[in-house]
Write a protein that holds these residues in place. Sequence first.
Motif, PDB file in Angstrom:
ATOM      1  N   THR A 104      44.433-110.271  60.157  1.00  0.00           N
ATOM      2  CA  THR A 104      43.230-111.104  60.084  1.00  0.00           C
ATOM      3  C   THR A 104      43.049-111.901  61.369  1.00  0.00           C
ATOM      4  N   GLU A 105      44.140-112.462  61.888  1.00  0.00           N
ATOM      5  CA  GLU A 105      44.065-113.222  63.136  1.00  0.00           C
ATOM      6  C   GLU A 105      43.622-112.335  64.299  1.00  0.00           C
ATOM      7  N   ARG A 106      44.152-111.092  64.347  1.00  0.00           N
ATOM      8  CA  ARG A 106      43.730-110.168  65.409  1.00  0.00           C
ATOM      9  C   ARG A 106      42.242-109.869  65.311  1.00  0.00           C
ATOM     10  N   TYR A 107      41.772-109.624  64.082  1.00  0.00           N
ATOM     11  CA  TYR A 107      40.357-109.318  63.888  1.00  0.00           C
ATOM     12  C   TYR A 107      39.480-110.504  64.283  1.00  0.00           C
ATOM     13  N   GLU A 108      39.904-111.710  63.868  1.00  0.00           N
ATOM     14  CA  GLU A 108      39.128-112.902  64.221  1.00  0.00           C
ATOM     15  C   GLU A 108      39.089-113.105  65.728  1.00  0.00           C
ATOM     16  N   LYS A 109      40.230-112.894  66.394  1.00  0.00           N
ATOM     17  CA  LYS A 109      40.288-113.036  67.847  1.00  0.00           C
ATOM     18  C   LYS A 109      39.353-112.026  68.516  1.00  0.00           C
ATOM     19  N   ALA A 110      39.389-110.781  68.050  1.00  0.00           N
ATOM     20  CA  ALA A 110      38.523-109.748  68.631  1.00  0.00           C
ATOM     21  C   ALA A 110      37.054-110.079  68.405  1.00  0.00           C
ATOM     22  N   LEU A 111      36.731-110.526  67.206  1.00  0.00           N
ATOM     23  CA  LEU A 111      35.330-110.868  66.913  1.00  0.00           C
ATOM     24  C   LEU A 111      34.861-112.042  67.767  1.00  0.00           C
ATOM     25  N   ARG A 112      35.743-113.044  67.988  1.00  0.00           N
ATOM     26  CA  ARG A 112      35.367-114.175  68.847  1.00  0.00           C
ATOM     27  C   ARG A 112      35.129-113.703  70.283  1.00  0.00           C
ATOM     28  N   GLU A 113      36.011-112.832  70.770  1.00  0.00           N
ATOM     29  CA  GLU A 113      35.826-112.313  72.124  1.00  0.00           C
ATOM     30  C   GLU A 113      34.516-111.543  72.238  1.00  0.00           C
ATOM     31  N   ALA A 134      26.861-103.356  82.564  1.00  0.00           N
ATOM     32  CA  ALA A 134      26.726-103.064  81.130  1.00  0.00           C
ATOM     33  C   ALA A 134      27.817-102.118  80.656  1.00  0.00           C
ATOM     34  N   ASP A 135      28.120-101.111  81.454  1.00  0.00           N
ATOM     35  CA  ASP A 135      29.170-100.159  81.055  1.00  0.00           C
ATOM     36  C   ASP A 135      30.529-100.848  80.976  1.00  0.00           C
ATOM     37  N   ASP A 136      30.801-101.725  81.946  1.00  0.00           N
ATOM     38  CA  ASP A 136      32.078-102.446  81.936  1.00  0.00           C
ATOM     39  C   ASP A 136      32.175-103.353  80.714  1.00  0.00           C
ATOM     40  N   VAL A 137      31.102-104.051  80.396  1.00  0.00           N
ATOM     41  CA  VAL A 137      31.087-104.943  79.227  1.00  0.00           C
ATOM     42  C   VAL A 137      31.285-104.131  77.960  1.00  0.00           C
ATOM     43  N   ALA A 138      30.576-103.028  77.825  1.00  0.00           N
ATOM     44  CA  ALA A 138      30.702-102.181  76.630  1.00  0.00           C
ATOM     45  C   ALA A 138      32.118-101.636  76.512  1.00  0.00           C
ATOM     46  N   ASN A 139      32.684-101.173  77.604  1.00  0.00           N
ATOM     47  CA  ASN A 139      34.051-100.644  77.576  1.00  0.00           C
ATOM     48  C   ASN A 139      35.051-101.741  77.219  1.00  0.00           C
ATOM     49  N   ASN A 140      34.847-102.942  77.715  1.00  0.00           N
ATOM     50  CA  ASN A 140      35.712-104.074  77.397  1.00  0.00           C
ATOM     51  C   ASN A 140      35.641-104.409  75.904  1.00  0.00           C
ATOM     52  N   LEU A 141      34.426-104.397  75.353  1.00  0.00           N
ATOM     53  CA  LEU A 141      34.259-104.691  73.921  1.00  0.00           C
ATOM     54  C   LEU A 141      34.908-103.606  73.065  1.00  0.00           C
ATOM     55  N   ILE A 142      34.767-102.370  73.475  1.00  0.00           N
ATOM     56  CA  ILE A 142      35.387-101.263  72.737  1.00  0.00           C
ATOM     57  C   ILE A 142      36.912-101.393  72.798  1.00  0.00           C
ATOM     58  N   ALA A 143      37.448-101.726  73.965  1.00  0.00           N
ATOM     59  CA  ALA A 143      38.897-101.900  74.108  1.00  0.00           C
ATOM     60  C   ALA A 143      39.400-103.054  73.253  1.00  0.00           C
ATOM     61  N   THR A 144      38.639-104.144  73.216  1.00  0.00           N
ATOM     62  CA  THR A 144      39.020-105.305  72.389  1.00  0.00           C
ATOM     63  C   THR A 144      39.067-104.918  70.916  1.00  0.00           C
ATOM     64  N   ALA A 145      38.057-104.181  70.450  1.00  0.00           N
ATOM     65  CA  ALA A 145      38.017-103.757  69.049  1.00  0.00           C
ATOM     66  C   ALA A 145      39.168-102.806  68.735  1.00  0.00           C
ATOM     67  N   LYS A 146      39.452-101.867  69.622  1.00  0.00           N
ATOM     68  CA  LYS A 146      40.554-100.920  69.403  1.00  0.00           C
ATOM     69  C   LYS A 146      41.897-101.647  69.342  1.00  0.00           C
ATOM     70  N   GLU A 147      42.090-102.600  70.232  1.00  0.00           N
ATOM     71  CA  GLU A 147      43.345-103.356  70.229  1.00  0.00           C
ATOM     72  C   GLU A 147      43.536-104.082  68.893  1.00  0.00           C
ATOM     73  N   ALA A 148      42.476-104.674  68.394  1.00  0.00           N
ATOM     74  CA  ALA A 148      42.560-105.402  67.122  1.00  0.00           C
ATOM     75  C   ALA A 148      42.900-104.450  65.984  1.00  0.00           C
ATOM     76  N   LEU A 149      42.279-103.286  65.980  1.00  0.00           N
ATOM     77  CA  LEU A 149      42.503-102.317  64.908  1.00  0.00           C
ATOM     78  C   LEU A 149      43.895-101.677  64.995  1.00  0.00           C
ATOM     79  N   GLU A 150      44.419-101.529  66.203  1.00  0.00           N
ATOM     80  CA  GLU A 150      45.721-100.887  66.381  1.00  0.00           C
ATOM     81  C   GLU A 150      46.869-101.877  66.246  1.00  0.00           C
TER      82      GLU A 150
END
Length: 126
Positions: free
Chosen positions: A84-93, A107-123
């Motif tokens: 839950t903490e990982r998910y909250e941290k990712a959502l805040r980021e 835009a591509d860098d921002v999108a890739n960063n957001l995708i990486a943040t979400a993947k890290e939280a899920l993994e």
Amino acid sequence: MNDKERLNEIITRYKNVKPFEIYSDTGIISMIQMDEKDKDWFIEQAEKVEQLQQEIASLKEALNESVKTSVSLDNELQQEQAKTERYEKALREIANEQEVGEGDFNADDVANNLIATAKEALEGAE
């Protein structure tokens, strides 16, 4: 009369009785003559003790199982809290990321960063 009162009555009745001795192959055995009802009561008490000891053993086993279950559930809870903490941290980021429009140079860098943040939280990576 409860068991404690009965025991005190028996003790009072037999405390001044002198034992007689019997000689056997294993040595001298001291004995007293006891009323049949008192003997039966002592046997009943011994059976109660045995039954209570079995109940205690069963309750100890149940308690040990409960403790194991509690520890397991506590570990599971800690894992879920960390997730839950990982998910909250990712959502805040993600929520704090500045908005970019289509065609913006980063835009591509921002999108890739957001995708990486979400993947890290899920993994489970922090």
